[in-house]
Design a protein around this motif. Sequence first.
Motif, PDB file in Angstrom:
ATOM      1  N   MET A 191       7.451 103.445  20.024  1.00  0.00           N
ATOM      2  CA  MET A 191       8.722 104.105  19.720  1.00  0.00           C
ATOM      3  C   MET A 191       8.809 105.419  20.484  1.00  0.00           C
ATOM      4  SD  MET A 191       8.942 103.469  15.592  1.00  0.00           S
ATOM      5  CE  MET A 191       7.315 104.183  15.345  1.00  0.00           C
ATOM      6  N   ASN A 192       9.974 105.664  21.056  1.00  0.00           N
ATOM      7  CA  ASN A 192      10.173 106.875  21.846  1.00  0.00           C
ATOM      8  C   ASN A 192      11.207 107.761  21.154  1.00  0.00           C
ATOM      9  OD1 ASN A 192      10.586 108.835  23.731  1.00  0.00           O
ATOM     10  ND2 ASN A 192      11.228 107.476  25.380  1.00  0.00           N
ATOM     11  N   PHE A 193      10.746 108.887  20.594  1.00  0.00           N
ATOM     12  CA  PHE A 193      11.637 109.806  19.895  1.00  0.00           C
ATOM     13  C   PHE A 193      12.144 110.927  20.809  1.00  0.00           C
ATOM     14  CE2 PHE A 193       8.590 108.115  16.800  1.00  0.00           C
ATOM     15  CZ  PHE A 193       9.459 107.555  15.870  1.00  0.00           C
ATOM     16  N   THR A 194      11.619 110.998  22.029  1.00  0.00           N
ATOM     17  CA  THR A 194      11.894 112.156  22.880  1.00  0.00           C
ATOM     18  C   THR A 194      13.333 112.219  23.365  1.00  0.00           C
ATOM     19  OG1 THR A 194      11.171 110.980  24.878  1.00  0.00           O
ATOM     20  CG2 THR A 194       9.499 112.234  23.672  1.00  0.00           C
ATOM     21  N   LYS A 195      14.037 111.087  23.351  1.00  0.00           N
ATOM     22  CA  LYS A 195      15.419 111.106  23.854  1.00  0.00           C
ATOM     23  C   LYS A 195      16.431 111.562  22.800  1.00  0.00           C
ATOM     24  CE  LYS A 195      15.441 106.076  23.356  1.00  0.00           C
ATOM     25  NZ  LYS A 195      15.656 104.823  24.074  1.00  0.00           N
ATOM     26  N   MET A 222       6.621 101.306  10.623  1.00  0.00           N
ATOM     27  CA  MET A 222       5.445 100.449  10.460  1.00  0.00           C
ATOM     28  C   MET A 222       5.555  99.219  11.359  1.00  0.00           C
ATOM     29  SD  MET A 222       2.548 100.592   8.963  1.00  0.00           S
ATOM     30  CE  MET A 222       2.834 101.925   7.800  1.00  0.00           C
ATOM     31  N   THR A 223       6.780  98.707  11.523  1.00  0.00           N
ATOM     32  CA  THR A 223       6.991  97.591  12.444  1.00  0.00           C
ATOM     33  C   THR A 223       6.755  98.041  13.882  1.00  0.00           C
ATOM     34  OG1 THR A 223       8.648  96.629  10.948  1.00  0.00           O
ATOM     35  CG2 THR A 223       8.661  95.858  13.232  1.00  0.00           C
ATOM     36  N   GLY A 224       7.264  99.222  14.212  1.00  0.00           N
ATOM     37  CA  GLY A 224       7.168  99.730  15.581  1.00  0.00           C
ATOM     38  C   GLY A 224       5.750  99.995  16.044  1.00  0.00           C
ATOM     39  N   VAL A 225       4.838 100.311  15.105  1.00  0.00           N
ATOM     40  CA  VAL A 225       3.441 100.581  15.483  1.00  0.00           C
ATOM     41  C   VAL A 225       2.528  99.412  15.134  1.00  0.00           C
ATOM     42  CG1 VAL A 225       3.715 103.079  15.287  1.00  0.00           C
ATOM     43  CG2 VAL A 225       2.898 101.784  13.300  1.00  0.00           C
ATOM     44  N   TYR A 238      17.830  97.191   4.052  1.00  0.00           N
ATOM     45  CA  TYR A 238      17.770  96.310   5.226  1.00  0.00           C
ATOM     46  C   TYR A 238      18.819  96.712   6.266  1.00  0.00           C
ATOM     47  CZ  TYR A 238      17.911  92.144   8.145  1.00  0.00           C
ATOM     48  OH  TYR A 238      17.903  91.284   9.225  1.00  0.00           O
ATOM     49  N   LYS A 239      20.044  96.965   5.825  1.00  0.00           N
ATOM     50  CA  LYS A 239      21.118  97.348   6.757  1.00  0.00           C
ATOM     51  C   LYS A 239      20.744  98.613   7.522  1.00  0.00           C
ATOM     52  CE  LYS A 239      26.108  98.339   6.848  1.00  0.00           C
ATOM     53  NZ  LYS A 239      26.089  99.700   7.403  1.00  0.00           N
ATOM     54  N   LEU A 240      20.228  99.612   6.821  1.00  0.00           N
ATOM     55  CA  LEU A 240      19.856 100.859   7.482  1.00  0.00           C
ATOM     56  C   LEU A 240      18.636 100.649   8.380  1.00  0.00           C
ATOM     57  CD1 LEU A 240      20.245 103.832   7.997  1.00  0.00           C
ATOM     58  CD2 LEU A 240      19.068 104.325   5.839  1.00  0.00           C
ATOM     59  N   ALA A 241      17.710  99.798   7.963  1.00  0.00           N
ATOM     60  CA  ALA A 241      16.535  99.515   8.794  1.00  0.00           C
ATOM     61  C   ALA A 241      16.947  98.853  10.105  1.00  0.00           C
ATOM     62  CB  ALA A 241      15.556  98.622   8.026  1.00  0.00           C
ATOM     63  N   VAL A 242      17.904  97.947  10.034  1.00  0.00           N
ATOM     64  CA  VAL A 242      18.397  97.284  11.253  1.00  0.00           C
ATOM     65  C   VAL A 242      19.014  98.315  12.195  1.00  0.00           C
ATOM     66  CG1 VAL A 242      20.149  95.693  12.142  1.00  0.00           C
ATOM     67  CG2 VAL A 242      18.730  95.013  10.201  1.00  0.00           C
ATOM     68  N   LYS A 301      18.383 101.727  17.108  1.00  0.00           N
ATOM     69  CA  LYS A 301      18.418 103.051  17.723  1.00  0.00           C
ATOM     70  C   LYS A 301      17.100 103.361  18.427  1.00  0.00           C
ATOM     71  CE  LYS A 301      20.268 107.610  16.574  1.00  0.00           C
ATOM     72  NZ  LYS A 301      21.533 107.383  17.282  1.00  0.00           N
ATOM     73  N   LEU A 302      16.000 102.942  17.816  1.00  0.00           N
ATOM     74  CA  LEU A 302      14.675 103.208  18.375  1.00  0.00           C
ATOM     75  C   LEU A 302      14.168 102.090  19.282  1.00  0.00           C
ATOM     76  CD1 LEU A 302      12.930 104.813  15.270  1.00  0.00           C
ATOM     77  CD2 LEU A 302      13.421 105.930  17.456  1.00  0.00           C
ATOM     78  N   GLU A 303      15.001 101.057  19.466  1.00  0.00           N
ATOM     79  CA  GLU A 303      14.661  99.916  20.330  1.00  0.00           C
ATOM     80  C   GLU A 303      13.338  99.267  19.911  1.00  0.00           C
ATOM     81  OE1 GLU A 303      14.808 101.412  24.325  1.00  0.00           O
ATOM     82  OE2 GLU A 303      16.956 101.821  24.225  1.00  0.00           O
ATOM     83  N   VAL A 304      13.187  99.085  18.597  1.00  0.00           N
ATOM     84  CA  VAL A 304      12.004  98.396  18.074  1.00  0.00           C
ATOM     85  C   VAL A 304      12.201  96.896  18.274  1.00  0.00           C
ATOM     86  CG1 VAL A 304      10.661  97.867  15.999  1.00  0.00           C
ATOM     87  CG2 VAL A 304      11.462 100.198  16.422  1.00  0.00           C
ATOM     88  N   LYS A 305      11.386  96.308  19.091  1.00  0.00           N
ATOM     89  CA  LYS A 305      11.539  94.897  19.453  1.00  0.00           C
ATOM     90  C   LYS A 305      11.372  94.000  18.235  1.00  0.00           C
ATOM     91  CE  LYS A 305      10.028  95.438  24.243  1.00  0.00           C
ATOM     92  NZ  LYS A 305       9.006  95.072  25.252  1.00  0.00           N
ATOM     93  N   GLY A 306      12.293  93.058  18.118  1.00  0.00           N
ATOM     94  CA  GLY A 306      12.233  92.116  17.001  1.00  0.00           C
ATOM     95  C   GLY A 306      12.847  92.626  15.721  1.00  0.00           C
ATOM     96  N   GLY A 307      13.125  93.926  15.643  1.00  0.00           N
ATOM     97  CA  GLY A 307      13.731  94.491  14.449  1.00  0.00           C
ATOM     98  C   GLY A 307      12.835  94.393  13.234  1.00  0.00           C
ATOM     99  N   VAL A 308      13.460  94.453  12.071  1.00  0.00           N
ATOM    100  CA  VAL A 308      12.732  94.427  10.797  1.00  0.00           C
ATOM    101  C   VAL A 308      13.068  93.142  10.056  1.00  0.00           C
ATOM    102  CG1 VAL A 308      12.498  95.561   8.547  1.00  0.00           C
ATOM    103  CG2 VAL A 308      12.655  96.937  10.625  1.00  0.00           C
ATOM    104  N   ALA A 309      12.050  92.454   9.555  1.00  0.00           N
ATOM    105  CA  ALA A 309      12.261  91.189   8.843  1.00  0.00           C
ATOM    106  C   ALA A 309      12.857  91.445   7.460  1.00  0.00           C
ATOM    107  CB  ALA A 309      10.946  90.437   8.716  1.00  0.00           C
ATOM    108  N   ARG A 310      13.905  90.696   7.118  1.00  0.00           N
ATOM    109  CA  ARG A 310      14.547  90.858   5.806  1.00  0.00           C
ATOM    110  C   ARG A 310      13.568  90.616   4.665  1.00  0.00           C
ATOM    111  NH1 ARG A 310      15.470  91.514   1.486  1.00  0.00           N
ATOM    112  NH2 ARG A 310      17.343  91.242   0.224  1.00  0.00           N
ATOM    113  N   GLU A 311      12.668  89.636   4.822  1.00  0.00           N
ATOM    114  CA  GLU A 311      11.743  89.320   3.741  1.00  0.00           C
ATOM    115  C   GLU A 311      10.730  90.434   3.490  1.00  0.00           C
ATOM    116  OE1 GLU A 311      10.319  87.007   7.445  1.00  0.00           O
ATOM    117  OE2 GLU A 311      12.224  87.519   6.469  1.00  0.00           O
TER     118      GLU A 311
END
Length: 334
Positions: free
Chosen positions: A1-5, A206-209, A232-236, A241-251
């Motif tokens: 995750m890149n927060f610098t931008k 946690m998904t991003g790392v 879930y909506k906010l996590a998506v 925004k952070l370009e976390v590949k695969g996003g967050v699983a609803r389950e």
Amino acid sequence: MNFTKFPRRNYLQGATPIEFMPALTKALGNDVKLYIKRDDLLPGSAGGNKTRKLEFCIADAMEKGADTIITCGAVQSNHARLTASWSAKEGLDCHLILEERVKGSYKEEASGNNFLFELLGVKSIGVVAGGSDMMGEMEKKAAELTAAGKKPYIIPGGASNAIGAMGYAVCAEETMAQLNEMRLVVDHIIVPSGSAGTHAGMMVGMTGVNGNIPISGVNVSRPKDVQEEIVYKLAVETAEKLEVKGGVAREGIVCFDQYVGPGYSLPTDSMVEAVNLFAKTEAILLDPVYSGKAAAGLIDLVRKGHFAKGSTVLFLHTGGSPALYAYMDTFRQA
């Protein structure tokens, strides 16, 4: 995750501690080791989790040229206190819209966070009925201030949008770095789940790392199905925004709603017990609205054997102890 931008203020002073809670672990038994992440020790007037979110929200406001911050919360809002705190530090005006979620609960002369709003120099406090359109109320205030020549910026309740939730993606990354350094294997993380920014941000981080540690939220207001969808909506949105590949699983979004009691901010016996247990075993102060009810959930889950024997569970302490002083009667009658 890149927060610098993303614009970000420098409010944190290093990682908050992760501590073992030996006395509470012994008191609860069931062979579950309990640790705590001390976000109650974050900087800001009396600390708390919203400082992480406000690093990003206030930076965004300042980059946009704002000179005034408007936000909202309940009548004893920790978020409102910390927004007022960092606004004062940055030389920004702060205006609050408070929602009286329990009729008759707002008292102008109240203790707790209510007094701190005054001490921190909040420019105005508007009190509206429970169930009001809070964004609409803040937009009305923004229009009034704009007409008066100010440049207002609205931060939603709890700073729980994708900008603010990034603060807890940072926290997840920070937590994993600490656990790796400590060589501490954690099997589960428990967080309070309210306006959803903390819970959603932790899930994204946690998904991003690739931390692969399950996270459960303990609700402070809403039913399980409603809260899980909000998280879930906010996590998506935050993952995008952070370009976390695969996003967050609803389950992976799990909430417990059994510890809300009669409603938001209304005391429960289990919350009172949790606040007392943490204070008397570990000298840690919880708050009666968020961390107190989340800790009640943690305690009950341990007692019921929800976590396997030999597990290690990390509790995220989001702060809020100034609100205790508005609930003294509740604890003295217990």
